[in-house]
Design a protein around this motif. Structure first.
Motif, PDB file in Angstrom:
ATOM      1  N   VAL A 133       0.797  -1.342   0.009  1.00  0.00           N
ATOM      2  CA  VAL A 133      -0.034  -0.121   0.134  1.00  0.00           C
ATOM      3  C   VAL A 133       0.609   1.407   0.106  1.00  0.00           C
ATOM      4  CG1 VAL A 133      -1.620   1.357   1.228  1.00  0.00           C
ATOM      5  CG2 VAL A 133      -2.021  -1.081   1.282  1.00  0.00           C
ATOM      6  N   TYR A 134       1.966   1.333   0.823  1.00  0.00           N
ATOM      7  CA  TYR A 134       2.799   2.261   1.162  1.00  0.00           C
ATOM      8  C   TYR A 134       3.484   3.000   0.097  1.00  0.00           C
ATOM      9  CZ  TYR A 134       6.103   5.297   4.016  1.00  0.00           C
ATOM     10  OH  TYR A 134       6.767   6.383   4.688  1.00  0.00           O
ATOM     11  N   ASP A 135       3.523   4.304  -0.560  1.00  0.00           N
ATOM     12  CA  ASP A 135       4.283   4.626  -1.699  1.00  0.00           C
ATOM     13  C   ASP A 135       4.741   5.840  -1.373  1.00  0.00           C
ATOM     14  OD1 ASP A 135       1.864   5.596  -2.229  1.00  0.00           O
ATOM     15  OD2 ASP A 135       1.711   5.249  -4.193  1.00  0.00           O
ATOM     16  N   GLU A 136       5.924   6.275  -1.877  1.00  0.00           N
ATOM     17  CA  GLU A 136       6.419   7.825  -1.782  1.00  0.00           C
ATOM     18  C   GLU A 136       7.205   8.258  -3.130  1.00  0.00           C
ATOM     19  OE1 GLU A 136       6.716  10.267  -0.470  1.00  0.00           O
ATOM     20  OE2 GLU A 136       5.219  10.091   1.093  1.00  0.00           O
ATOM     21  N   SER A 137       7.630   9.486  -2.926  1.00  0.00           N
ATOM     22  CA  SER A 137       8.329   9.890  -4.049  1.00  0.00           C
ATOM     23  C   SER A 137       9.467  10.734  -3.760  1.00  0.00           C
ATOM     24  CB  SER A 137       7.231  10.757  -5.332  1.00  0.00           C
ATOM     25  OG  SER A 137       6.971  11.865  -4.386  1.00  0.00           O
ATOM     26  N   LEU A 138      10.349  10.992  -4.775  1.00  0.00           N
ATOM     27  CA  LEU A 138      11.362  12.136  -4.611  1.00  0.00           C
ATOM     28  C   LEU A 138      11.862  12.428  -6.152  1.00  0.00           C
ATOM     29  CD1 LEU A 138      13.870  10.444  -2.333  1.00  0.00           C
ATOM     30  CD2 LEU A 138      12.611  12.296  -1.782  1.00  0.00           C
ATOM     31  N   THR A 139      12.091  13.613  -6.340  1.00  0.00           N
ATOM     32  CA  THR A 139      12.853  14.152  -7.817  1.00  0.00           C
ATOM     33  C   THR A 139      14.198  13.493  -7.557  1.00  0.00           C
ATOM     34  OG1 THR A 139      13.649  16.392  -6.623  1.00  0.00           O
ATOM     35  CG2 THR A 139      11.429  16.356  -7.277  1.00  0.00           C
ATOM     36  N   ILE A 140      14.636  13.564  -8.852  1.00  0.00           N
ATOM     37  CA  ILE A 140      16.020  12.861  -9.189  1.00  0.00           C
ATOM     38  C   ILE A 140      17.046  13.921  -8.458  1.00  0.00           C
ATOM     39  CG2 ILE A 140      17.638  12.402 -10.965  1.00  0.00           C
ATOM     40  CD1 ILE A 140      15.404  10.408 -10.851  1.00  0.00           C
ATOM     41  N   GLU A 141      16.694  15.118  -8.461  1.00  0.00           N
ATOM     42  CA  GLU A 141      17.678  15.900  -7.738  1.00  0.00           C
ATOM     43  C   GLU A 141      17.714  15.547  -6.343  1.00  0.00           C
ATOM     44  OE1 GLU A 141      18.395  20.808  -7.101  1.00  0.00           O
ATOM     45  OE2 GLU A 141      16.735  20.075  -8.157  1.00  0.00           O
ATOM     46  N   GLN A 142      16.430  15.466  -5.760  1.00  0.00           N
ATOM     47  CA  GLN A 142      16.396  15.182  -4.276  1.00  0.00           C
ATOM     48  C   GLN A 142      17.080  13.879  -3.918  1.00  0.00           C
ATOM     49  OE1 GLN A 142      12.350  15.488  -3.854  1.00  0.00           O
ATOM     50  NE2 GLN A 142      12.276  17.558  -3.614  1.00  0.00           N
ATOM     51  N   ALA A 143      17.192  12.736  -4.935  1.00  0.00           N
ATOM     52  CA  ALA A 143      17.433  11.393  -4.629  1.00  0.00           C
ATOM     53  C   ALA A 143      18.831  11.361  -4.614  1.00  0.00           C
ATOM     54  CB  ALA A 143      16.751  10.608  -5.609  1.00  0.00           C
ATOM     55  N   ARG A 144      19.358  12.418  -5.495  1.00  0.00           N
ATOM     56  CA  ARG A 144      20.765  12.508  -5.767  1.00  0.00           C
ATOM     57  C   ARG A 144      21.757  12.984  -4.477  1.00  0.00           C
ATOM     58  NH1 ARG A 144      20.978  13.416 -12.140  1.00  0.00           N
ATOM     59  NH2 ARG A 144      21.429  11.267 -12.824  1.00  0.00           N
ATOM     60  N   ARG A 145      21.002  13.548  -3.592  1.00  0.00           N
ATOM     61  CA  ARG A 145      21.723  14.073  -2.363  1.00  0.00           C
ATOM     62  C   ARG A 145      22.412  13.027  -1.698  1.00  0.00           C
ATOM     63  NH1 ARG A 145      19.554  18.834   0.243  1.00  0.00           N
ATOM     64  NH2 ARG A 145      20.458  17.762   2.147  1.00  0.00           N
TER      65      ARG A 145
END
Length: 219
Positions: A133-145
């Protein structure tokens, strides 16, 4: 049980881990939710479903797919062989509680994306939990931190089931709902899709102290 949990907080991590091993099966079979009041290393236990299946390190697989050149199925062994990063950072929940100086180790999410190879047009990531059920998101810029991990350990040991193990996401500068538990899947996509908690009203960009109407100290 409450007394035993409180004692673990006072006298140290070893007893606390023993307490968690005792309490975890009770939580899994508790229809009342009262066992969520028990201390868990300073954390509180949250799940969006009534029961979360258990996956062991032996049967765990992280699927990486979508707009990538090389889809991956990463076992715990695969993740352990990748370069490891250690962070000591607070964990801040959007509901107000905070656990200071948590030691995390794992693989930088940026390294996982590099191994998969992002295609042109990939602008965001969707993360899915094996709770179904649980899902989430990040932008690529955020994910590369550098402070965003596919975490393999926390609190100086393997990540317990209650804490989202055996593998979870840790997004240090954002509220805890962005650090998806029971990580099963990473999909590279063209646009950000609001996750479970965003569909319930939380901000998509969950920066600590700069979102959700809160002014908590940043991590």
């Amino acid at each position: 049980m409450l007394g035993l949990g409180a004692l673990g907080v006072v006298v140290g991590a070893d007893l606390q881990r023993s307490t968690e091993r005792f309490v975890a099966p009770l939580r899994e079979n508790d229809p009342t939710g009262l066992t969520g009041l028990l201390p868990s290393g300073g954390f509180r236990y949250y799940s969006v479903v009534g029961h979360v299946p258990t996956r062991t390190p032996a049967d765990y697989v992280l699927r990486v797919h979508g707009l990538v050149d090389r889809p991956l199925d990463l076992t715990m062994g695969d993740l352990a062989r990748m370069p490891q990063t250690e962070l000591v950072r607070d964990f801040q929940c959007v509901t107000g509680w905070r656990v200071a100086d948590v030691r995390w180790t794992g693989v930088r999410l940026a390294a996982v994306l590099e191994a998969a190879g992002l295609r042109a047009g990939a602008a965001a990531l969707t993360f899915r939990s094996f709770d179904g059920v649980y899902d989430e998101s990040l932008t690529i810029e955020q994910a590369r931190r550098p402070d965003v991990l596919v975490a393999l350990t926390m609190l100086d040991g393997p990540i317990t089931h209650d804490h989202g193990g055996p593998v979870r996401l840790y997004v240090a500068p954002m509220y805890g709902y962005k650090s998806l538990k029971w990580l099963a899947e990473i999909e590279a996509v063209a646009t950000v899709a609001p996750g479970f908690w965003e569909r319930e009203g939380y901000d998509v960009d969950g920066w600590i102290g700069r979102s959700n109407g809160r002014d908590d100290e940043p991590v």
